[in-house]
Design a protein around this motif. Structure first.
Motif, short mmCIF file in Angstrom:
data_model
loop_
_atom_site.label_atom_id
_atom_site.label_comp_id
_atom_site.label_asym_id
_atom_site.label_seq_id
_atom_site.Cartn_x
_atom_site.Cartn_y
_atom_site.Cartn_z
N UNK A 33 0.82 -1.20 0.00
CA UNK A 33 0.00 0.00 0.00
C UNK A 33 0.86 1.26 0.00
N UNK A 34 2.04 1.18 0.61
CA UNK A 34 2.83 2.39 0.76
C UNK A 34 3.56 2.84 -0.49
N UNK A 35 3.62 1.99 -1.51
CA UNK A 35 4.40 2.32 -2.69
C UNK A 35 3.45 2.51 -3.87
N UNK A 36 4.01 2.98 -4.99
CA UNK A 36 3.20 3.15 -6.19
C UNK A 36 2.83 1.80 -6.80
N UNK A 37 2.03 1.87 -7.89
CA UNK A 37 1.54 0.61 -8.47
C UNK A 37 2.66 -0.20 -9.10
N UNK A 38 3.59 0.47 -9.80
CA UNK A 38 4.62 -0.29 -10.51
C UNK A 38 5.60 -0.98 -9.56
N UNK A 39 6.14 -0.30 -8.53
CA UNK A 39 6.96 -1.06 -7.59
C UNK A 39 6.19 -2.14 -6.86
N UNK A 40 4.90 -1.88 -6.59
CA UNK A 40 4.08 -2.92 -5.97
C UNK A 40 3.94 -4.13 -6.86
N UNK A 41 3.86 -3.89 -8.17
CA UNK A 41 3.77 -4.99 -9.12
C UNK A 41 5.04 -5.83 -9.09
#
Lengths: 347, 175
Positions: free
Chosen positions: A120-128
């Motif tokens: 949740x704390x990071x953007x979508x691409x690093x989360x991916x």
């Protein structure tokens, strides 16, 4: 980030996972895991808000602790057996400790607490990248060493993961946390089938990665991160809204989509081994996952919430995000079920 | 002095407890120096004189010196020590208590303490392809890193290089 630094960091991220997956010596495997962990930190911190920094710190703390436990496990193994091979960890202390360390790295219960918060704390691409690429290296190690571990621990962790992944995701409105709990749940499925048929673990991993990549890319393209933004997606890209619906149904394991293939084969394998209660519990708990995916589908595709008339006609801007791999991924994540006999190529 | 390596490892753990209870980095650095010195002593007590001196040189003489200077640049007016905060003191005492329990358990069991073989690093081993070349194990370990373990060295050097990039990226303008 500076393109030179970003390319260096991504290259080392790739190299870390590949070194772990290609190694037969525990020290090189551990080295690859450390490379992964270290280079993931600036990727998680790409945005400059304190939330990302906190998420990267949490990621670093848990993964460093897991690496420490893994190092202790393999030195205990070296002390009692005198060799460094991954497949022959015969000492139970060493193999169970290594199992727990790898489960922490994967984010399966009861070591799952970092996954929703970091995603949740990071953007979508690093989360991916976190939820897909970072699963490859620890699972490749688990695939090799699982024969000597205590299977009760694997079943416990797997069942707990499915339960927590199901119940934890029910009260969420943020899409990244929902995908994090979905990741925990899928890790549970992958862990349980590991002592029975490790090929199905790899199959589940492959299909899960395809599905998660599709969903993340759809969300990145439409800039949606919460359920409230999902309700406006029909206006921006109706095609992607429908594709999100089918991909989410596939993630929940609904036939005739691809996500059904690993679940079906796993339940088949478990019942062939005279285990009835466990696949029953797993299948029922997968319905919890299905419930909150259905909620997402309801709010994105099946309902149009009341809005003023000028919101129903948006000006279509050109899409600046690249969608090059998205049609292939969506096709693969929805329509792979007839190719089920091809899983023999994974063995 | 039969138990010298055992005593040194107990004090090593106590040093770790000293900085894990999170005082200010000034005191943490001091605890690290103590632990590092005792770790070097453990390696030397096991017979690895060369590797122990490498630990002293590189770890204490290189890493800790740089660490100490950076802490000295970022120090505060009232650094938190083990006695100033009840949380730090409590954590330190809990750690010490656990260590005492472990020593009591070790001495109460049926196995005798001398079962641990503390001399493994002064053995002689065979290094080299042709002929019988007996060298000390710790020397040959250091030499093997540059010959057989070349790719380990390459990866270690690569990761040190990448760590600089990571540290610079992390310490850019962030809040």
């Amino acid at each position: 980030m500076n393109p030179l630094a970003l390319s260096l960091i991504l290259t080392t991220l790739l190299a870390g996972t590949l070194i772990t997956m290609m190694s037969s010596h525990w020290l090189t495997a551990w080295m690859g895991l450390e490379m992964n962990m270290l280079t993931m930190i600036p990727i998680l911190m790409k945005t400059t808000n304190p939330r990302s920094t906190e998420a990267a710190t949490k990621y670093f703390m848990t993964q460093a602790m897991a690496s420490m436990m893994l190092m202790m496990a393999l030195t205990i193994n070296l002390m009692y057996s005198g060799q460094w091979s991954i497949t022959k960890m015969t000492n139970p202390v060493a193999s169970n400790m290594a199992l727990m360390a790898l489960m922490t790295k994967l984010g399966s219960a009861p070591f799952h607490f970092w996954v929703p918060e970091v995603t949740q704390g990071v953007e979508l691409t690093p989360g991916m990248i976190l939820l897909t690429w970072q699963k490859l290296a620890p699972l490749s190690l688990l695939y090799q060493m699982a024969t000597y571990t205590n299977t009760n621990l694997i079943y416990l962790s797997g069942l707990l993961s499915i339960l927590i992944g199901g119940w934890g995701g029910l009260n969420q409105t943020q899409l990244r946390k929902i995908l994090a709990y979905s990741s925990i749940s899928h890790m549970g499925w992958m862990l349980i089938i590991l002592p029975f048929n490790p090929t199905l673990t790899l199959l589940n991993l492959t299909i899960y990665i395809m599905l998660t990549l599709s969903i993340f890319m759809i969300l990145t393209n439409t800039f949606t991160t919460s359920m409230s933004s999902l309700t406006l997606m029909w206006n921006k890209t109706p095609a992607m809204t429908i594709m999100l619906m089918t991909t989410l149904l596939s993630l929940g394991g609904l036939p005739p989509l691809s996500g059904f293939m690993p679940k079906w084969l796993m339940i088949h394998e478990l019942t062939k081994n005279n285990s009835i209660i466990m696949p029953l519990t797993m299948a029922i708990m997968a319905l919890l996952n299905m419930y909150f995916y259905m909620r997402l589908i309801y709010y994105s595709s099946l309902t149009i919430l009341p809005s003023t008339n000028n919101m129903k006609m948006t000006w279509r801007f050109t899409n600046t995000k690249h969608t090059m791999t998205l049609p292939t991924l969506i096709t693969l994540s929805n329509m792979l079920l007839p190719l089920t006999p091809m899983i023999s190529m994974l063995e | 002095m039969m138990y010298i390596v055992f005593i040194m490892s107990v004090l090593y753990v106590v040093g770790f407890i000293g900085f894990s209870s999170k005082p200010s980095p000034v005191y943490g650095g001091m605890s690290l120096v103590v632990s590092g010195g005792l770790g070097c002593g453990i390696i030397m007590g096991s017979g690895g004189s060369f590797l122990g001196l490498v630990v002293f040189l590189v770890y204490l003489g290189g890493m800790m010196v740089v660490f100490g200077y950076t802490i000295a640049m970022a120090t505060e007016e009232y650094p938190e020590t083990w006695g100033s905060n009840v949380v730090v003191l409590g954590a330190f005492l809990v750690g010490l208590l656990m260590e005492v329990f472990m020593i009591m358990w070790l001495f109460s069991g049926e196995h005798e303490l001398m079962g641990f073989y503390f001399g493994g690093l002064e053995d002689l081993m065979v290094l080299g392809e042709e002929g019988f070349e007996y060298v000390r194990e710790d020397y040959s370990g250091g030499a093997s890193l540059y010959s057989y373990g070349f790719w380990f060295l390459a990866m270690a050097g690569w990761m040190l290089f990448v760590s600089i990039f990571i540290a610079i990226e992390v310490t850019r303008k962030r809040y």
